[in-house]
Design an enzyme around this catalytic site. Structure first.
Site, short mmCIF file in Angstrom:
data_model
loop_
_atom_site.label_atom_id
_atom_site.label_comp_id
_atom_site.label_asym_id
_atom_site.label_seq_id
_atom_site.Cartn_x
_atom_site.Cartn_y
_atom_site.Cartn_z
N LYS A 23 0.85 -1.20 0.00
CA LYS A 23 0.00 0.00 0.00
C LYS A 23 0.87 1.24 0.00
CE LYS A 23 0.62 1.24 4.58
NZ LYS A 23 1.34 2.42 5.06
N GLY A 141 3.20 -1.62 4.30
CA GLY A 141 2.11 -2.49 4.78
C GLY A 141 2.25 -3.95 4.40
N ASP A 177 -3.20 -1.63 9.95
CA ASP A 177 -3.33 -1.50 8.49
C ASP A 177 -4.07 -2.69 7.85
OD1 ASP A 177 -2.04 0.92 8.27
OD2 ASP A 177 -0.07 0.05 7.87
O1 C5P Z 1 -1.52 -1.68 15.01
P1 C5P Z 1 -0.07 -1.85 14.72
O2 C5P Z 1 0.50 -3.07 15.37
O3 C5P Z 1 0.25 -1.78 13.28
O4 C5P Z 1 0.63 -0.59 15.36
C1 C5P Z 1 1.95 -0.60 15.77
C2 C5P Z 1 2.14 0.54 16.76
O5 C5P Z 1 2.09 1.78 16.09
C3 C5P Z 1 1.11 0.62 17.86
O6 C5P Z 1 1.45 -0.17 18.96
C4 C5P Z 1 1.13 2.09 18.20
O7 C5P Z 1 2.23 2.37 19.04
C5 C5P Z 1 1.41 2.75 16.87
N1 C5P Z 1 0.19 3.20 16.18
C6 C5P Z 1 -0.46 4.32 16.62
N2 C5P Z 1 -1.59 4.73 15.97
C7 C5P Z 1 -2.04 4.07 14.87
C8 C5P Z 1 -1.36 2.93 14.40
C9 C5P Z 1 -0.24 2.52 15.08
O8 C5P Z 1 -0.07 4.94 17.62
N3 C5P Z 1 -3.13 4.52 14.24
#
Ligand code: C5P
Length: 391
Positions: A23, A141, A177
């Site tokens: 992405k 992603g 994502d």
């Molecule tokens: O959800 P994911 O595991 O991809 O996110 C990794 C980290 O990135 C989360 O633990 C958070 O610290 C940060 N994050 C965030 N806000 C988002 C997506 C991710 O703060 N919308």
């Protein structure tokens, strides 16, 4: 996500192939901090013709394959329920934490909870094969897309269905994502990533994109933490204004040339860029040099470090890729990170370009993604070639 067909789904040997696109964030505005610690976003995301491939094959019911190693071309490890994973392509260890195995596990748990009519009580183990082409920790992603593809492939292989809301829950439990990749096209992504509103394709031929990913992996949590610590754009709200305008214009039918004409404002509309630069300072000089060589605005996808540049055609994007490689050789692009950057000319993928294929035991099929660059002006999702099993 229900499945129908003549194949005995869930039977040993059934094989499902899925393309897992990368992405691009055309915009990424951070609009607030949520009570759960995540950041609320407003982002226009598009899938690319560059992508991984996920194949799953149903194993015998009750089998527990366990961990094993040394498979040709990669490593295989057992998941908690006997699922196995082998990875080919870019180097990546096949650990139980890989999102392919975690997605299969989470999908199995949801299926067992739902106990759909006619389905096996205990979905059999899956042997997964991941062909990795999307650079890791790059803002593209890749892991999330692999997870979305694995959810869909597992359901299809088992002949299972889940309510869309349950699929969405499984998706977001694996990463912010992941829900985007279930949408199958351009989308406005809000919340932490769980709200995905499909947007119409651009009118006209899909734009080409040059992707340049320095080998300088940037951790997403670290980038959000740096943003929280004050590494933010000087002008608060500017990225959101650009993002909202793009959404409005896409909804009313934006044409590709009009998107290209606003590449400058899109390239500036990533609120995570200052945070990424604070964690990887050499990236700033690298991006400046890239812009000087190409003479076009350079954006950043997600939390970085991937740089993107939009082009009207694959031919022009490929020419740009050659200039970048030349710049790396003659030193006009500074060497950063652990080796040569990943450089590829690809294209934005239109809705409906991706699909899946299920095959009974014995059929040998090969997913061929990423033929972009050899196949003319239109992006290619993937093709399935019948032939001898490459394993
Ligand atoms: O959800 P994911 O595991 O991809 O996110 C990794 C980290 O990135 C989360 O633990 C958070 O610290 C940060 N994050 C965030 N806000 C988002 C997506 C991710 O703060 N919308």
């Amino acid at each position: 996500m229900s499945v129908s067909g003549t194949t005995a789904r869930g039977a040993a040997g059934v094989r499902v192939l899925r393309f897992a696109p990368a992405k691009l964030n055309l915009t990424l505005a951070v609009v607030g901090r949520r009570e759960d610690g995540y950041h609320a976003l407003h982002s226009v995301m598009v899938p690319l013709a560059l992508g991984d491939a996920v194949a799953v094959t149903v194993g015998p019911a009750g089998a527990r394959a366990g961990a094993s190693g040394g498979a040709r071309g990669g490593t295989t490890r057992g998941g908690a329920r006997g699922d196995t994973l082998r990875i080919e392509g870019l180097p990546l260890p096949a650990t139980p934490e890989n999102l392919v195995l975690r997605a299969i596990d989470a999908t199995r748990a949801a299926v067992c909870d739902a106990a759909w009519p006619g389905g096996p009580a205990d979905p059999p183990p899956l042997a997964a094969r991941l062909t990795k082409r999307i650079p890791v920790a790059a803002g593209l992603g890749g892991g999330s897309s692999d997870a979305a593809a694995s959810i869909a492939a597992a359901l299809e292989a088992w002949g299972a269905s889940l309510p869309p809301a349950r699929v969405a829950e499984v998706a977001v439990s694996l990463g912010s994502d992941v829900p985007f990749f279930l949408a199958g096209g351009a989308a406005l992504v809000t919340g932490r990533g769980e709200f995905v509103e499909p947007l119409p394709d651009l009118r006209g031929a899909a734009p080409a994109v040059l992707i340049v990913t320095p080998r300088l992996p940037v951790s997403t949590p670290a980038v959000f933490a740096a943003y929280g610590g004050g590494a933010r754009p000087a002008e608060a709200g500017a990225a959101l204004a650009v993002s909202e305008r793009l959404v409005a214009d896409l909804r009313s039918g934006l044409a590709t040339p009009d998107l290209l004409a606003r590449a400058g404002e899109l390239a500036a509309a990533n609120d995570l860029l200052p945070a990424a630069l604070s964690l990887a300072p050499p990236l700033a000089e690298f991006r400046r040099a890239l812009q000087a060589i190409l003479g076009r605005p350079v954006g950043q996808s997600g939390s970085g470090p991937t740089a993107w540049v939009l082009y009207p055609s694959l031919a022009t994007a490929r020419k740009a890729a050659r200039s970048v490689r030349l710049g790396l050789r003659d030193g006009s692009l500074p060497p950063i990170g652990d080796g040569e950057p990943f450089v590829v000319a690809t294209a934005i993928l239109s809705r409906g370009s991706t699909t899946s294929t299920t095959h009974p035991a014995g059929a040998h099929n090969v997913v061929e993604p990423n033929e972009i660059g050899r196949s003319g002006a239109q992006p290619v999702g993937f093709s399935v070639r019948k032939g001898s099993d490459p394993r």
